[in-house]
Design a protein around this motif. Structure first.
Motif, PDB file in Angstrom:
ATOM      1  N   GLN A  64       0.805  -1.034   0.109  1.00 28.84           N
ATOM      2  CA  GLN A  64      -0.091  -0.107  -0.039  1.00 28.84           C
ATOM      3  C   GLN A  64       1.045   1.004  -0.035  1.00 28.84           C
ATOM      4  N   ARG A  65       0.654   2.122  -0.896  1.00 28.89           N
ATOM      5  CA  ARG A  65       1.329   3.392  -0.875  1.00 28.89           C
ATOM      6  C   ARG A  65       0.261   4.523  -1.125  1.00 28.89           C
ATOM      7  N   HIS A  66       0.530   5.447  -0.195  1.00 31.69           N
ATOM      8  CA  HIS A  66      -0.198   6.565   0.040  1.00 31.69           C
ATOM      9  C   HIS A  66       0.473   7.655   0.191  1.00 31.69           C
ATOM     10  N   TYR A  67       0.354   8.587  -0.673  1.00 34.91           N
ATOM     11  CA  TYR A  67       1.277   9.687  -0.568  1.00 34.91           C
ATOM     12  C   TYR A  67       0.176  10.890  -1.536  1.00 34.91           C
ATOM     13  N   PRO A  68      -0.827  11.214  -1.140  1.00 31.37           N
ATOM     14  CA  PRO A  68      -2.150  11.712  -2.007  1.00 31.37           C
ATOM     15  C   PRO A  68      -1.595  12.871  -2.838  1.00 31.37           C
ATOM     16  N   GLU A  69      -0.777  13.755  -2.521  1.00 35.64           N
ATOM     17  CA  GLU A  69      -0.273  14.821  -3.396  1.00 35.64           C
ATOM     18  C   GLU A  69       0.867  14.864  -4.461  1.00 35.64           C
ATOM     19  N   VAL A  70       1.353  13.538  -4.301  1.00 37.64           N
ATOM     20  CA  VAL A  70       2.430  13.250  -5.041  1.00 37.64           C
ATOM     21  C   VAL A  70       2.087  12.053  -5.891  1.00 37.64           C
ATOM     22  N   ILE A  71       1.938  11.016  -5.356  1.00 38.00           N
ATOM     23  CA  ILE A  71       1.298   9.792  -6.353  1.00 38.00           C
ATOM     24  C   ILE A  71       0.062   9.421  -6.133  1.00 38.00           C
ATOM     25  N   GLY A  72      -0.551   9.909  -5.213  1.00 36.74           N
ATOM     26  CA  GLY A  72      -2.214   9.489  -5.059  1.00 36.74           C
ATOM     27  C   GLY A  72      -2.091   8.327  -4.147  1.00 36.74           C
ATOM     28  N   TYR A  73      -2.767   7.250  -4.324  1.00 36.28           N
ATOM     29  CA  TYR A  73      -3.212   6.181  -3.760  1.00 36.28           C
ATOM     30  C   TYR A  73      -2.858   4.889  -4.312  1.00 36.28           C
ATOM     31  N   GLU A  74      -2.348   3.832  -3.935  1.00 32.99           N
ATOM     32  CA  GLU A  74      -1.891   2.579  -4.654  1.00 32.99           C
ATOM     33  C   GLU A  74      -2.026   1.404  -3.724  1.00 32.99           C
ATOM     34  N   VAL A  75      -2.720   0.324  -4.279  1.00 32.06           N
ATOM     35  CA  VAL A  75      -2.464  -1.018  -3.653  1.00 32.06           C
ATOM     36  C   VAL A  75      -2.072  -1.782  -4.718  1.00 32.06           C
ATOM     37  N   LEU A  76      -0.664  -2.625  -4.369  1.00 31.19           N
ATOM     38  CA  LEU A  76      -0.290  -3.346  -5.259  1.00 31.19           C
ATOM     39  C   LEU A  76      -0.267  -4.949  -4.644  1.00 31.19           C
ATOM     40  N   ARG A  77      -0.710  -5.632  -5.760  1.00 35.43           N
ATOM     41  CA  ARG A  77      -0.952  -7.164  -5.362  1.00 35.43           C
ATOM     42  C   ARG A  77       0.043  -7.825  -6.184  1.00 35.43           C
ATOM     43  N   PRO A  78       0.709  -8.826  -5.717  1.00 39.29           N
ATOM     44  CA  PRO A  78       1.599  -9.536  -6.468  1.00 39.29           C
ATOM     45  C   PRO A  78       0.926 -10.638  -7.483  1.00 39.29           C
ATOM     46  N   VAL A  79       1.465 -10.748  -8.739  1.00 41.87           N
ATOM     47  CA  VAL A  79       0.914 -11.744  -9.866  1.00 41.87           C
ATOM     48  C   VAL A  79       2.122 -12.596 -10.501  1.00 41.87           C
ATOM     49  N   ARG A  80       1.824 -13.559 -10.855  1.00 39.97           N
ATOM     50  CA  ARG A  80       2.533 -14.438 -12.057  1.00 39.97           C
ATOM     51  C   ARG A  80       1.924 -14.602 -13.240  1.00 39.97           C
ATOM     52  N   LYS A  81       2.661 -14.727 -14.390  1.00 43.05           N
ATOM     53  CA  LYS A  81       2.084 -14.784 -15.598  1.00 43.05           C
ATOM     54  C   LYS A  81       1.375 -16.205 -15.627  1.00 43.05           C
ATOM     55  N   ILE A  82       0.288 -16.457 -16.275  1.00 41.77           N
ATOM     56  CA  ILE A  82      -0.285 -17.677 -16.146  1.00 41.77           C
ATOM     57  C   ILE A  82       0.436 -18.492 -17.472  1.00 41.77           C
ATOM     58  N   GLU A  83       0.966 -19.878 -17.080  1.00 40.82           N
ATOM     59  CA  GLU A  83       1.469 -20.646 -18.196  1.00 40.82           C
ATOM     60  C   GLU A  83       0.645 -21.042 -18.874  1.00 40.82           C
ATOM     61  N   LYS A  84       0.922 -21.175 -20.193  1.00 39.05           N
ATOM     62  CA  LYS A  84       0.005 -21.530 -21.229  1.00 39.05           C
ATOM     63  C   LYS A  84       0.402 -22.834 -21.895  1.00 39.05           C
TER      64      LYS A  84
END
Length: 169
Positions: A149-169
């Motif tokens: 969670q990154r929260h710096y309203p006046e500079v970057i805004g608000y962010e929630v980051l969730r880790p992912v991996r590519k689905i193998e085909k």
């Protein structure tokens, strides 16, 4: 809501390299408010500020988030350091290794904190916690990496980051 605000949150992909994270992990805290109800804000923030010179360029000081432990979701607060960091670990903090991962970043750009914070955070979190990563060719990677969670309203805004991996085909 302010007329200059976007009507919804957005999603992008960001790669975060392997790093370490120095922080306080609290399985009893579900979020930011719950965490600070249980911990001494001034002391913890002062310690983190005093370590800013060693912080990671992406997982900076005062980056927080969620972790999973035995099927439970907890909240953590602290800062990232480079993968090779071997320095001081402040009393009451612990260090954990975090592997490299792609993250889906759910975000809202800079906004007026006093007027719009509650609505912005609600929009971003609703999108983040209800998003199907398969729509972008990914699956969640939360068993290996934290949600940030990154929260710096006046500079970057608000962010929630969730880790992912590519689905193998």
């Amino acid at each position: 809501m302010n007329q200059t605000m976007l009507t919804e949150a957005h999603v992008r992909v960001e790669h975060i390299p392997a790093h370490q994270y120095i922080g306080i992990w609290d399985i009893e805290a579900a979020d930011y408010a719950g965490f600070w109800n249980r911990h001494a804000c001034d002391s913890i923030c002062g310690t983190i500020d005093s370590m800013s010179h060693v912080s990671h360029p992406i997982v900076t000081c005062h980056t927080a988030g969620w972790f999973y432990e035995n099927g439970r979701k907890g909240y953590f607060y602290g800062f990232g350091v480079p993968e090779e960091y071997q320095g001081v670990i402040p009393d009451g903090f612990e260090i954990r290794k975090i592997p490299a991962s792609d993250y889906l970043v759910f975000f809202h750009p800079p906004f007026d904190y006093l007027k719009d914070c509650g609505e912005v955070m609600e929009r971003v979190e609703r999108l983040a916690w209800n998003f199907d990563p398969k729509t972008k060719g990914y699956e969640w990677n939360e068993e290996n990496c934290n949600d940030y969670q990154r929260h710096y309203p006046e500079v970057i805004g608000y962010e929630v980051l969730r880790p992912v991996r590519k689905i193998e085909k």
